[in-house]
Scaffold this motif. Structure first.
Motif, PDB file in Angstrom:
ATOM      1  N   MET A  13       0.849  -1.181   0.000  1.00 38.28           N
ATOM      2  CA  MET A  13       0.000   0.000   0.000  1.00 38.28           C
ATOM      3  C   MET A  13       0.895   1.244   0.000  1.00 38.28           C
ATOM      4  N   ALA A  14       0.505   2.234  -0.787  1.00 37.97           N
ATOM      5  CA  ALA A  14       1.243   3.505  -0.782  1.00 37.97           C
ATOM      6  C   ALA A  14       1.067   4.176   0.578  1.00 37.97           C
ATOM      7  N   GLN A  15       2.092   4.893   1.003  1.00 34.30           N
ATOM      8  CA  GLN A  15       2.011   5.605   2.281  1.00 34.30           C
ATOM      9  C   GLN A  15       1.016   6.752   2.176  1.00 34.30           C
ATOM     10  N   LEU A  16       0.346   7.018   3.268  1.00 32.33           N
ATOM     11  CA  LEU A  16      -0.541   8.167   3.321  1.00 32.33           C
ATOM     12  C   LEU A  16       0.308   9.428   3.392  1.00 32.33           C
ATOM     13  N   LYS A  21       7.672  10.264   6.245  1.00 34.52           N
ATOM     14  CA  LYS A  21       8.794  10.908   6.926  1.00 34.52           C
ATOM     15  C   LYS A  21       9.786  11.407   5.887  1.00 34.52           C
ATOM     16  N   ALA A  22      10.548  12.409   6.256  1.00 34.49           N
ATOM     17  CA  ALA A  22      11.542  12.974   5.347  1.00 34.49           C
ATOM     18  C   ALA A  22      12.501  11.882   4.878  1.00 34.49           C
ATOM     19  N   GLY A  23      12.711  11.826   3.571  1.00 31.77           N
ATOM     20  CA  GLY A  23      13.631  10.834   3.001  1.00 31.77           C
ATOM     21  C   GLY A  23      12.982   9.500   2.681  1.00 31.77           C
ATOM     22  N   ASN A  24      11.715   9.326   3.016  1.00 34.21           N
ATOM     23  CA  ASN A  24      11.035   8.054   2.761  1.00 34.21           C
ATOM     24  C   ASN A  24       9.945   8.165   1.701  1.00 34.21           C
ATOM     25  N   LYS A  25       9.934   9.265   0.964  1.00 31.82           N
ATOM     26  CA  LYS A  25       8.915   9.442  -0.074  1.00 31.82           C
ATOM     27  C   LYS A  25       9.135   8.382  -1.157  1.00 31.82           C
ATOM     28  N   GLY A  26       8.073   7.801  -1.629  1.00 26.92           N
ATOM     29  CA  GLY A  26       8.160   6.769  -2.673  1.00 26.92           C
ATOM     30  C   GLY A  26       8.200   5.359  -2.133  1.00 26.92           C
ATOM     31  N   LYS A  27       8.363   5.197  -0.826  1.00 25.52           N
ATOM     32  CA  LYS A  27       8.354   3.864  -0.233  1.00 25.52           C
ATOM     33  C   LYS A  27       6.904   3.399  -0.047  1.00 25.52           C
ATOM     34  N   VAL A  28       6.714   2.092   0.065  1.00 25.13           N
ATOM     35  CA  VAL A  28       5.384   1.515   0.251  1.00 25.13           C
ATOM     36  C   VAL A  28       5.354   0.694   1.531  1.00 25.13           C
TER      37      VAL A  28
END
Length: 82
Positions: A13-16, A21-28
């Motif tokens: 699932m994509a993160q809400l 958190k900073a640096g974790n954009k694009g993680k699931v």
């Protein structure tokens, strides 16, 4: 059980937005349990319920999978309609 059922497959699932958190954009996120609104939730709940009913001595109807019967004595049974 419905909200936190076990999953048979790996579901990501994509993160809400507000929880990234900073640096974790694009993680699931890898889901470990079923979530409300997930298409698999009703099926997972039914599989758990079906297993429980069969384990406690009920039999599933051959004609309708939502009907369970347990005969307690001659001519006397318990019918559960889901």
């Amino acid at each position: 059980r419905f909200l936190r059922g076990n999953l048979e497959k790996q579901i990501y699932m994509a993160q809400l937005e507000r929880f990234i958190k900073a640096g974790n954009k694009g993680k699931v996120c890898l889901l470990k349990k079923s979530l409300y609104g997930l298409k698999q939730s009703p099926r997972q709940w039914y599989l758990w319920f079906d297993e429980f009913m069969l384990r406690t001595g009920f039999t599933r109807s051959n004609y309708d999978s939502c009907v369970y019967v347990k005969w307690v004595s001659e001519g006397c049974g318990i019918f559960l309609l889901l």
